[in-house]
Motif scaffolding. Structure first.
Motif, PDB file in Angstrom:
ATOM      1  N   LEU A  18       0.637  -0.699   0.172  1.00 58.14           N
ATOM      2  CA  LEU A  18       0.134  -0.100  -0.033  1.00 58.14           C
ATOM      3  C   LEU A  18       1.174   1.336   0.337  1.00 58.14           C
ATOM      4  CD1 LEU A  18      -2.494   1.451   0.649  1.00 58.14           C
ATOM      5  CD2 LEU A  18      -2.662   1.139   2.691  1.00 58.14           C
ATOM      6  N   GLY A  19       0.588   2.044  -1.216  1.00 57.17           N
ATOM      7  CA  GLY A  19       1.346   3.103  -0.813  1.00 57.17           C
ATOM      8  C   GLY A  19       1.735   4.026  -2.331  1.00 57.17           C
ATOM      9  N   GLU A  20       2.297   4.749  -2.458  1.00 54.70           N
ATOM     10  CA  GLU A  20       1.897   5.492  -3.760  1.00 54.70           C
ATOM     11  C   GLU A  20       3.074   5.846  -4.272  1.00 54.70           C
ATOM     12  OE1 GLU A  20       1.506  10.317  -4.368  1.00 54.70           O
ATOM     13  OE2 GLU A  20       3.094  10.529  -3.713  1.00 54.70           O
ATOM     14  N   VAL A  21       2.680   5.839  -5.871  1.00 53.63           N
ATOM     15  CA  VAL A  21       3.602   4.777  -6.664  1.00 53.63           C
ATOM     16  C   VAL A  21       4.392   6.371  -8.149  1.00 53.63           C
ATOM     17  CG1 VAL A  21       4.544   3.787  -9.309  1.00 53.63           C
ATOM     18  CG2 VAL A  21       2.769   2.748  -7.149  1.00 53.63           C
ATOM     19  N   MET A  22       5.226   7.424  -7.968  1.00 55.33           N
ATOM     20  CA  MET A  22       5.654   7.897  -8.915  1.00 55.33           C
ATOM     21  C   MET A  22       6.728   8.110  -9.411  1.00 55.33           C
ATOM     22  SD  MET A  22       6.903  10.626  -5.470  1.00 55.33           S
ATOM     23  CE  MET A  22       8.439   9.721  -4.959  1.00 55.33           C
ATOM     24  N   LEU A  23       6.269   9.275 -10.620  1.00 57.57           N
ATOM     25  CA  LEU A  23       7.210   9.055 -11.501  1.00 57.57           C
ATOM     26  C   LEU A  23       8.832   9.663 -11.162  1.00 57.57           C
ATOM     27  CD1 LEU A  23       7.295   8.157 -14.906  1.00 57.57           C
ATOM     28  CD2 LEU A  23       6.922  10.125 -15.547  1.00 57.57           C
ATOM     29  N   ASN A  37      18.235  17.211 -19.524  1.00 58.08           N
ATOM     30  CA  ASN A  37      17.560  15.989 -20.383  1.00 58.08           C
ATOM     31  C   ASN A  37      17.183  15.221 -18.899  1.00 58.08           C
ATOM     32  OD1 ASN A  37      17.176  15.476 -23.668  1.00 58.08           O
ATOM     33  ND2 ASN A  37      19.397  15.989 -22.546  1.00 58.08           N
ATOM     34  N   PHE A  38      16.445  14.087 -19.092  1.00 61.30           N
ATOM     35  CA  PHE A  38      15.867  13.323 -17.742  1.00 61.30           C
ATOM     36  C   PHE A  38      15.377  12.051 -17.920  1.00 61.30           C
ATOM     37  CE2 PHE A  38      14.696  17.319 -15.678  1.00 61.30           C
ATOM     38  CZ  PHE A  38      15.513  17.507 -14.505  1.00 61.30           C
ATOM     39  N   GLU A  39      16.259  10.527 -17.796  1.00 59.22           N
ATOM     40  CA  GLU A  39      16.039  10.234 -17.668  1.00 59.22           C
ATOM     41  C   GLU A  39      14.342   9.161 -16.825  1.00 59.22           C
ATOM     42  OE1 GLU A  39      16.343   7.081 -19.740  1.00 59.22           O
ATOM     43  OE2 GLU A  39      18.125   7.990 -21.334  1.00 59.22           O
ATOM     44  N   VAL A  40      13.175   8.651 -17.284  1.00 63.04           N
ATOM     45  CA  VAL A  40      11.983   8.030 -16.410  1.00 63.04           C
ATOM     46  C   VAL A  40      11.804   6.761 -15.541  1.00 63.04           C
ATOM     47  CG1 VAL A  40      11.097   9.921 -16.932  1.00 63.04           C
ATOM     48  CG2 VAL A  40      10.240   8.714 -18.439  1.00 63.04           C
ATOM     49  N   CYS A  41      11.199   6.581 -14.938  1.00 58.13           N
ATOM     50  CA  CYS A  41      11.409   5.111 -14.193  1.00 58.13           C
ATOM     51  C   CYS A  41      10.010   5.582 -12.640  1.00 58.13           C
ATOM     52  CB  CYS A  41      12.149   4.007 -13.393  1.00 58.13           C
ATOM     53  SG  CYS A  41      13.580   5.112 -12.823  1.00 58.13           S
ATOM     54  N   LEU A  75       1.436   6.302 -18.490  1.00 58.51           N
ATOM     55  CA  LEU A  75       2.977   6.220 -18.236  1.00 58.51           C
ATOM     56  C   LEU A  75       3.368   5.280 -17.164  1.00 58.51           C
ATOM     57  CD1 LEU A  75       5.916   6.009 -19.846  1.00 58.51           C
ATOM     58  CD2 LEU A  75       6.169   8.095 -18.174  1.00 58.51           C
ATOM     59  N   LEU A  76       2.791   5.212 -16.180  1.00 54.23           N
ATOM     60  CA  LEU A  76       3.036   4.509 -14.530  1.00 54.23           C
ATOM     61  C   LEU A  76       2.478   3.459 -14.777  1.00 54.23           C
ATOM     62  CD1 LEU A  76       2.040   7.556 -12.376  1.00 54.23           C
ATOM     63  CD2 LEU A  76       4.982   6.080 -11.662  1.00 54.23           C
ATOM     64  N   GLN A  77       1.745   3.273 -15.345  1.00 55.14           N
ATOM     65  CA  GLN A  77       0.574   2.304 -15.513  1.00 55.14           C
ATOM     66  C   GLN A  77       1.915   0.877 -16.325  1.00 55.14           C
ATOM     67  OE1 GLN A  77      -2.546   1.714 -18.669  1.00 55.14           O
ATOM     68  NE2 GLN A  77      -3.795   0.492 -16.813  1.00 55.14           N
ATOM     69  N   ASP A  78       1.862   1.834 -17.094  1.00 59.99           N
ATOM     70  CA  ASP A  78       3.312   1.139 -18.004  1.00 59.99           C
ATOM     71  C   ASP A  78       3.797   0.333 -17.701  1.00 59.99           C
ATOM     72  OD1 ASP A  78       3.059  -0.295 -21.442  1.00 59.99           O
ATOM     73  OD2 ASP A  78       4.736   1.049 -21.585  1.00 59.99           O
ATOM     74  N   PHE A  79       5.103   1.028 -16.875  1.00 61.16           N
ATOM     75  CA  PHE A  79       5.907   1.045 -16.110  1.00 61.16           C
ATOM     76  C   PHE A  79       6.162  -0.425 -15.831  1.00 61.16           C
ATOM     77  CE2 PHE A  79       8.271   4.967 -16.648  1.00 61.16           C
ATOM     78  CZ  PHE A  79       9.485   4.323 -17.452  1.00 61.16           C
ATOM     79  N   ILE A  80       4.535  -0.152 -14.771  1.00 60.31           N
ATOM     80  CA  ILE A  80       4.308  -1.121 -13.638  1.00 60.31           C
ATOM     81  C   ILE A  80       3.910  -2.599 -14.058  1.00 60.31           C
ATOM     82  CG2 ILE A  80       2.798  -2.017 -11.961  1.00 60.31           C
ATOM     83  CD1 ILE A  80       2.242   1.083 -11.134  1.00 60.31           C
ATOM     84  N   TYR A  81       3.449  -2.404 -16.017  1.00 60.90           N
ATOM     85  CA  TYR A  81       3.671  -3.824 -16.379  1.00 60.90           C
ATOM     86  C   TYR A  81       5.010  -5.030 -17.045  1.00 60.90           C
ATOM     87  CZ  TYR A  81      -1.853  -2.750 -18.249  1.00 60.90           C
ATOM     88  OH  TYR A  81      -2.769  -2.296 -18.336  1.00 60.90           O
ATOM     89  N   GLN A  82       5.667  -3.937 -16.843  1.00 54.51           N
ATOM     90  CA  GLN A  82       6.863  -3.978 -16.875  1.00 54.51           C
ATOM     91  C   GLN A  82       7.217  -4.950 -15.563  1.00 54.51           C
ATOM     92  OE1 GLN A  82       9.906  -1.943 -19.501  1.00 54.51           O
ATOM     93  NE2 GLN A  82       8.429  -0.574 -19.781  1.00 54.51           N
ATOM     94  N   GLN A  87      -1.775  -5.007 -10.942  1.00 50.21           N
ATOM     95  CA  GLN A  87      -2.752  -3.546 -10.671  1.00 50.21           C
ATOM     96  C   GLN A  87      -4.106  -3.860 -10.754  1.00 50.21           C
ATOM     97  OE1 GLN A  87      -1.135  -0.884 -13.847  1.00 50.21           O
ATOM     98  NE2 GLN A  87       0.517  -2.199 -15.003  1.00 50.21           N
ATOM     99  N   SER A  88      -4.286  -4.916 -10.674  1.00 50.90           N
ATOM    100  CA  SER A  88      -5.975  -4.882 -10.349  1.00 50.90           C
ATOM    101  C   SER A  88      -6.488  -3.747  -9.192  1.00 50.90           C
ATOM    102  CB  SER A  88      -6.238  -6.544 -10.188  1.00 50.90           C
ATOM    103  OG  SER A  88      -5.676  -7.224  -8.871  1.00 50.90           O
ATOM    104  N   LEU A  89      -5.540  -3.440  -8.481  1.00 55.54           N
ATOM    105  CA  LEU A  89      -6.045  -3.264  -6.990  1.00 55.54           C
ATOM    106  C   LEU A  89      -6.013  -2.217  -7.034  1.00 55.54           C
ATOM    107  CD1 LEU A  89      -5.167  -5.019  -3.781  1.00 55.54           C
ATOM    108  CD2 LEU A  89      -8.118  -5.151  -5.388  1.00 55.54           C
TER     109      LEU A  89
END
Length: 364
Positions: A18-23, A37-41, A75-82, A87-89
């Motif tokens: 249970l918590g926050e997921v940030m970019l 320039n920034f790399e993102v994850c 975009l965060l959703q896409d990272f979590i897919y990887q 993510q059903s919750l």
């Protein structure tokens, strides 16, 4: 007696976080204030534990969080897919177009080098997950209908808003009803508590939460600032005196709260890129210490503690003894700091190799 962990056959998930997921926006070798320039994850204290358990250790994990439904959220959703984390919750909240009422969190982090410390800058006010309130998540369905062996959350989530500690308490109380183990990482962040009461409020919140926790995680600053315990002999060295002071503090903590396991990393930051690194774990009235690693080279220190937590939790979930669990946590945390980003990029085979003391010669 040990932790009484629910059987895998009765649970959809090994762990729910249970918590926050940030970019996360990373300027690489440059600085936040001067880069172009920034790399993102993706990253977040509680999420990092679920991701490590999935990607490195192969367990079934899920994240309870919330996103504003915009391009950053997707975009965060896409990272979590990887990552493979379920993510059903995840709750999706309608975006108002500009983020006046709800948004997704951003975390700018530069790694540091030599005498220049790592630096983080949050942009996470009124995020979707900070607006979760009791009743928004059907915890009886999570822990009862589907089943989870372990719940993990922490002080970062509880510092997000006035309602987030109430959501954490609601989740913990439901977890207890179904025999789910609860772990909590104190993870004190001065910047998060600064405008909402500082250490006094952090201690008030964490003292309400501690009675529902089975496994407490945190470093010496966390236990001091977030729970109000004084650690004697702390001199930023991994000395016998320091460890004795820390173990003395843990004994006091377990007298005050019904904790079954208390664990911490022991680190001395000589520079931003060279640390002494170790760990200690209390379980069933005994202390277990991982082998110290002197002058550990750090590429990106963010997430090292979270990876320690996921390795430790993996040890207990897989039925290993506390000594194996703390060694696994320490090895996983050390390896996680050799790669960029918040999250682990290593394999179980690499963790075992480090636990066995094998060198860094090329593996062919």
């Amino acid at each position: 007696m040990g932790l009484k962990i629910r059987a895998k056959k009765d649970c959809r998930w090994d762990l729910v976080s249970l918590g926050e997921v940030m970019l996360r926006l990373d300027p690489g070798d440059r600085r936040i204030a001067t880069t172009r320039n920034f790399e993102v994850c993706e990253g977040g204290g509680e999420y990092n534990v679920a991701r490590g358990l999935k990607r490195c250790f192969g367990l079934d994990t899920a994240i309870v969080t919330a996103f504003a439904d915009d391009s950053v959220g997707r975009l965060l959703q896409d990272f979590i897919y990887q990552s493979g984390v379920d993510q059903s919750l995840v709750r999706w909240v309608e975006h108002d177009g500009v983020g006046r009422s709800v948004r997704n969190g951003l975390n700018f982090t530069e790694r540091g080098f030599g005498v220049r410390a790592a630096l983080g800058s949050y942009d996470r006010g009124h995020t979707a997950v900070s607006q979760l309130k009791p009743g928004d998540v059907n915890w009886d369905e999570v822990f009862g209908k589907h089943g989870a062996r372990w719940l993990h959350t922490g002080g970062i989530f509880c510092a997000l808003s006035a309602t987030s500690p109430e959501v954490a308490l609601e989740a913990m109380q439901a977890a207890k009803r179904y025999g789910t183990i609860v772990s909590y990482d104190l993870n004190y962040r001065p910047s998060l508590w600064k405008s909402i009461g500082g250490t006094e409020q952090a201690q008030a919140v964490n003292r309400r939460i501690a009675p529902y926790v089975n496994v407490m995680l945190g470093n010496e600053e966390d236990f001091s600032a977030a729970l109000g315990y004084e650690v004697y002999g702390m001199d930023e060295n991994l000395s016998t005196f320091e460890v004795e002071g820390f173990t003395h503090m843990i004994v006091k903590v377990v007298k005050d709260y019904p904790l079954q396991v208390v664990a911490t990393t022991l680190r001395r930051a000589k520079t931003a890129t060279r640390n002494d690194w170790g760990a200690i774990c209390y379980s069933d009235g005994k202390f277990y210490r991982a082998a110290e690693r002197e002058d550990l080279e750090i590429f990106d220190r963010v997430g090292g503690g979270d990876s320690f937590a996921s390795g430790l939790i993996y040890g207990f979930l897989s039925g290993k003894d506390p000594q194996w669990a703390v060694e696994c946590g320490a090895a996983h945390g050390a390896l996680a700091m050799t790669t960029p980003g918040d999250t682990s990029m290593v394999t179980l085979q690499e963790v075992i190799r480090v636990m066995e003391g094998k060198g860094a010669r090329i593996a062919r």
